[in-house]
Write a protein that holds these residues in place. Structure first.
Motif, mmCIF file in Angstrom:
data_model
loop_
_atom_site.group_PDB
_atom_site.id
_atom_site.type_symbol
_atom_site.label_atom_id
_atom_site.label_comp_id
_atom_site.label_asym_id
_atom_site.label_seq_id
_atom_site.Cartn_x
_atom_site.Cartn_y
_atom_site.Cartn_z
ATOM 1 N N GLY A 206 30.512 -16.211 54.070
ATOM 2 C CA GLY A 206 30.569 -15.958 52.642
ATOM 3 C C GLY A 206 29.414 -15.097 52.186
ATOM 4 N N CYS A 207 28.822 -14.385 53.100
ATOM 5 C CA CYS A 207 27.653 -13.553 52.808
ATOM 6 C C CYS A 207 28.059 -12.095 52.643
ATOM 7 C CB CYS A 207 26.655 -13.618 53.953
ATOM 8 S SG CYS A 207 26.004 -15.242 54.262
ATOM 9 N N VAL A 208 27.222 -11.376 51.967
ATOM 10 C CA VAL A 208 27.330 -9.924 51.922
ATOM 11 C C VAL A 208 26.037 -9.371 52.496
ATOM 12 C CG1 VAL A 208 28.894 -9.834 49.948
ATOM 13 C CG2 VAL A 208 26.452 -9.842 49.552
ATOM 14 N N SER A 209 26.140 -8.211 53.133
ATOM 15 C CA SER A 209 24.919 -7.643 53.704
ATOM 16 C C SER A 209 23.980 -7.206 52.590
ATOM 17 C CB SER A 209 25.211 -6.489 54.647
ATOM 18 O OG SER A 209 26.316 -5.769 54.288
ATOM 19 N N GLN A 210 22.709 -7.287 52.881
ATOM 20 C CA GLN A 210 21.678 -6.934 51.909
ATOM 21 C C GLN A 210 20.740 -5.908 52.517
ATOM 22 O OE1 GLN A 210 21.534 -8.027 48.747
ATOM 23 N NE2 GLN A 210 23.360 -9.258 49.096
ATOM 24 N N ARG A 211 20.492 -4.882 51.751
ATOM 25 C CA ARG A 211 19.500 -3.888 52.166
ATOM 26 C C ARG A 211 18.114 -4.458 51.935
ATOM 27 N NH1 ARG A 211 21.091 1.970 49.994
ATOM 28 N NH2 ARG A 211 22.428 2.470 51.756
ATOM 29 N N PRO A 212 17.129 -3.921 52.645
ATOM 30 C CA PRO A 212 15.754 -4.383 52.392
ATOM 31 C C PRO A 212 15.310 -3.987 50.985
ATOM 32 C CG PRO A 212 15.782 -2.563 53.967
ATOM 33 C CD PRO A 212 17.204 -2.917 53.702
ATOM 34 N N LEU A 213 14.435 -4.787 50.394
ATOM 35 C CA LEU A 213 13.921 -4.457 49.064
ATOM 36 C C LEU A 213 13.123 -3.162 49.093
ATOM 37 C CD1 LEU A 213 12.719 -7.885 47.603
ATOM 38 C CD2 LEU A 213 14.807 -6.643 47.095
ATOM 39 N N ILE A 214 12.442 -2.897 50.196
ATOM 40 C CA ILE A 214 11.669 -1.665 50.355
ATOM 41 C C ILE A 214 12.436 -0.783 51.331
ATOM 42 C CG2 ILE A 214 9.490 -0.670 51.116
ATOM 43 C CD1 ILE A 214 8.152 -3.298 50.259
ATOM 44 N N LYS A 215 13.050 0.246 50.797
ATOM 45 C CA LYS A 215 13.930 1.084 51.605
ATOM 46 C C LYS A 215 13.169 2.024 52.536
ATOM 47 C CE LYS A 215 17.558 0.674 48.205
ATOM 48 N NZ LYS A 215 16.983 -0.486 47.606
ATOM 49 N N ASP A 216 11.960 2.401 52.171
ATOM 50 C CA ASP A 216 11.149 3.299 52.991
ATOM 51 C C ASP A 216 10.146 2.468 53.792
ATOM 52 O OD1 ASP A 216 9.705 5.347 54.113
ATOM 53 O OD2 ASP A 216 8.896 6.110 52.217
ATOM 54 N N ALA A 217 10.428 2.280 55.079
ATOM 55 C CA ALA A 217 9.582 1.429 55.932
ATOM 56 C C ALA A 217 8.159 1.959 56.075
ATOM 57 C CB ALA A 217 10.214 1.273 57.301
ATOM 58 N N SER A 218 7.944 3.251 55.839
ATOM 59 C CA SER A 218 6.597 3.804 55.971
ATOM 60 C C SER A 218 5.647 3.262 54.902
ATOM 61 C CB SER A 218 6.636 5.332 55.911
ATOM 62 O OG SER A 218 7.004 5.765 54.619
ATOM 63 N N ILE A 219 6.177 2.685 53.841
ATOM 64 C CA ILE A 219 5.339 2.094 52.786
ATOM 65 C C ILE A 219 4.467 0.982 53.354
ATOM 66 C CG2 ILE A 219 5.456 0.716 50.668
ATOM 67 C CD1 ILE A 219 6.891 2.902 49.565
ATOM 68 N N GLN A 220 4.981 0.282 54.369
ATOM 69 C CA GLN A 220 4.198 -0.796 54.976
ATOM 70 C C GLN A 220 2.899 -0.243 55.558
ATOM 71 O OE1 GLN A 220 6.277 -3.066 57.963
ATOM 72 N NE2 GLN A 220 4.673 -4.587 58.075
ATOM 73 N N HIS A 221 2.935 0.986 56.072
ATOM 74 C CA HIS A 221 1.724 1.591 56.630
ATOM 75 C C HIS A 221 0.909 2.301 55.544
ATOM 76 C CE1 HIS A 221 2.976 0.522 60.612
ATOM 77 N NE2 HIS A 221 4.162 1.064 60.393
ATOM 78 N N GLU A 222 1.602 2.921 54.586
ATOM 79 C CA GLU A 222 0.894 3.617 53.504
ATOM 80 C C GLU A 222 0.122 2.638 52.626
ATOM 81 O OE1 GLU A 222 3.784 5.910 51.346
ATOM 82 O OE2 GLU A 222 4.383 7.009 53.138
ATOM 83 N N LYS A 223 0.679 1.473 52.392
ATOM 84 C CA LYS A 223 0.047 0.442 51.555
ATOM 85 C C LYS A 223 -0.445 -0.708 52.432
ATOM 86 C CE LYS A 223 1.645 2.285 47.613
ATOM 87 N NZ LYS A 223 0.957 2.638 46.448
ATOM 88 N N ALA A 224 -1.017 -0.364 53.575
ATOM 89 C CA ALA A 224 -1.443 -1.361 54.564
ATOM 90 C C ALA A 224 -2.417 -2.379 53.970
ATOM 91 C CB ALA A 224 -2.058 -0.679 55.773
ATOM 92 N N ASP A 225 -3.330 -1.939 53.113
ATOM 93 C CA ASP A 225 -4.287 -2.875 52.509
ATOM 94 C C ASP A 225 -3.563 -3.958 51.716
ATOM 95 O OD1 ASP A 225 -6.405 -1.486 53.590
ATOM 96 O OD2 ASP A 225 -6.806 -0.328 51.770
#
Length: 166
Positions: free
Chosen positions: A84-103
């Motif tokens: 009964g689930c629907v697929s969900q995209r990640p809240l942060i679509k650009d994975a590079s943000i994890q490295h750009e906002k590493a702090d």
């Protein structure tokens, strides 16, 4: 000729050493070794997910499951699986943000653990599956407050408001 070859080899060695030590992909991948899947429908504003965390032991701390659940909702999303689930995209679509906002994310997932306010363990007893001789995957059902998480990420400037495009 030998001088040029020596200089070239030194330059290649120093560049490869810098790349190897600057970012260690094996260490980073080991930090986030989990699978995420839909576990049903959660209450309004939440995702109900099953987190499978890989471990050398048959147990993991509840905080680890919550951390992986929040990380999965932020950066991986999850597919529908027929419950009964629907697929969900990640809240942060650009994975590079994890490295750009590493702090920000080092602090978010760090010792003070702000991520804990977004996740609740729904299953009190984990499911344990032996994967190999020395590896298990431990599954918890976790409820993640996606609306509160998104709101706080908007305030922090990590994601844009849904109404920003209009």
């Amino acid at each position: 000729m030998n001088k040029y070859l020596l200089v070239l080899l030194c330059a290649i060695f120093s560049i490869s050493a810098h790349i190897t030590f600057a970012s260690n992909p094996k260490k980073e991948a080991a930090q986030w070794k989990y699978d995420i899947e839909c576990a049903g429908t959660g209450s309004e504003g939440t995702f109900l997910v099953k987190i499978w965390t890989y471990s050398n032991k048959g147990t993991i701390p509840n905080e680890e499951a919550k951390k992986n659940a929040v990380h999965g909702v932020l950066f991986r999303g999850f597919a529908a699986n027929g419950v009964g689930c629907v697929s969900q995209r990640p809240l942060i679509k650009d994975a590079s943000i994890q490295h750009e906002k590493a702090d920000y994310f080092n602090s978010f997932f760090g010792k003070e653990s702000p991520y804990l306010k977004y996740a609740t363990i729904s299953s009190s007893v984990p499911e344990v599956v032996k994967v190999s001789k020395k590896e298990y995957k431990v599954g918890y059902v976790v409820s993640v407050s996606k609306d509160l998480l998104r709101k706080d990420l908007e305030v922090a400037g990590i994601v844009k408001s849904l109404s920003a495009g209009f």
